[in-house]
Design a protein around this motif. Structure first.
Motif, mmCIF file in Angstrom:
data_model
loop_
_atom_site.group_PDB
_atom_site.id
_atom_site.type_symbol
_atom_site.label_atom_id
_atom_site.label_comp_id
_atom_site.label_asym_id
_atom_site.label_seq_id
_atom_site.Cartn_x
_atom_site.Cartn_y
_atom_site.Cartn_z
ATOM 1 N N VAL A 173 -11.042 20.706 9.827
ATOM 2 C CA VAL A 173 -11.596 21.798 9.025
ATOM 3 C C VAL A 173 -10.474 22.692 8.507
ATOM 4 N N GLY A 174 -9.483 22.965 9.348
ATOM 5 C CA GLY A 174 -8.347 23.766 8.899
ATOM 6 C C GLY A 174 -7.603 23.109 7.755
ATOM 7 N N ALA A 175 -7.382 21.799 7.858
ATOM 8 C CA ALA A 175 -6.686 21.082 6.791
ATOM 9 C C ALA A 175 -7.509 21.051 5.508
ATOM 10 N N VAL A 176 -8.843 20.938 5.628
ATOM 11 C CA VAL A 176 -9.700 20.987 4.449
ATOM 12 C C VAL A 176 -9.606 22.365 3.791
ATOM 13 N N LEU A 177 -9.585 23.415 4.587
ATOM 14 C CA LEU A 177 -9.421 24.763 4.035
ATOM 15 C C LEU A 177 -8.108 24.876 3.265
ATOM 16 N N SER A 230 -9.424 15.419 5.376
ATOM 17 C CA SER A 230 -8.656 16.391 4.605
ATOM 18 C C SER A 230 -7.944 15.723 3.438
ATOM 19 N N ASN A 231 -7.476 14.485 3.629
ATOM 20 C CA ASN A 231 -6.874 13.746 2.523
ATOM 21 C C ASN A 231 -7.919 13.418 1.458
ATOM 22 N N ALA A 232 -9.099 12.993 1.907
ATOM 23 C CA ALA A 232 -10.171 12.690 0.963
ATOM 24 C C ALA A 232 -10.570 13.936 0.183
#
Length: 248
Positions: A115-119, A234-236
């Motif tokens: 979730v942090g990486a998506v943010l 997060s890459n996606a």
């Protein structure tokens, strides 16, 4: 500043953030309440002057390690904060009423690092915000803030009780809801269109739930090689946000 005191490690219900990016962003966010600061003299010197009413304690590196999870890369500074106030979905949708910024919807993504990486990706591509369930998403935490590298303070985050109802509201607000799944028959660029876009992503492994897919307008996949089964979420998210940002 308090000097020569060993930091308290009493349990606290408040999140503790660590690392210079996460701490700097929290201190700079007017919506964030910081309750306490601990740090080495060298690390705290790089932050300049703190508010006079904010308790600041000098601490040794080993003592800071007692304030955070084992082996957490605190970089010499730890803060205790209040969680940010909740943002209502309707208010978030109203913020983007006159632009085409994309929205990210996460279906039961529970890993704080993901979730942090998506943010962080959402901040990089100026997304309108992210939407998660309140019971199947991680709370604010040091690990999440560290992975977000400051983006937790920049990207609006709305938690909802029922994701299906939230997707209905998102659709009613004019968003084209695209669920990302490797089982789709079309690629994302074929599904994007020209409307405002809400990208819906499921947890790694399980993917989107069937009921979530049913509340999407279309399903699409990223054109990755068959040699790779899937991408980290997060890459996606980053690739999908780039596709939306560069559409014609």
């Amino acid at each position: 500043m308090r000097r020569g005191h060993r930091p308290s490690v009493a349990p606290s219900s408040r999140p503790r953030f660590w690392g210079r990016h996460a701490v700097s962003a929290a201190l700079a966010n007017p919506e964030r309440t910081v309750r306490r600061v601990w740090g080495t003299r060298e690390a705290l010197a790089s932050f300049g002057t703190f508010p006079s009413d904010l308790p600041v304690t000098f601490a040794e590196v080993a003592d800071l390690g007692r304030l955070v999870p084992a082996d957490a890369p605190h970089q010499g500074v730890v803060i205790e904060v209040e969680s940010l106030e909740d943002i209502w979905l309707g208010d978030l949708l109203d913020r983007g009423a006159n632009d085409r910024r994309p929205l990210l919807v996460l279906d039961q993504v529970t890993d704080p690092h993901n979730v942090g990486a998506v943010l962080r990706s959402a901040a990089a591509f100026d997304a309108l915000g992210i939407v998660t369930q309140d019971r199947h998403a991680p709370p604010e935490s040091g690990a999440l803030a560290r992975a977000a590298s400051g983006a937790l303070e920049l990207v609006p985050w709305t938690r909802v009780v029922n994701l299906a109802r939230a997707l209905d509201e998102i659709g009613e607000a004019g968003f084209w809801r695209i669920g990302l799944t490797g089982a789709a028959n079309q690629t994302l660029d074929q599904a994007i269109g020209t409307a405002r876009v809400a990208l819906v992503l499921g947890a790694e492994g399980e993917g989107m739930r069937q009921n979530t897919e049913a509340h999407c307008d279309e399903l699409a996949k990223l054109p990755i090689s068959p040699k790779v089964e899937s991408l980290n979420i997060s890459n996606a998210a980053a690739i999908a946000l780039y596709a939306v940002a560069t559409r014609g």
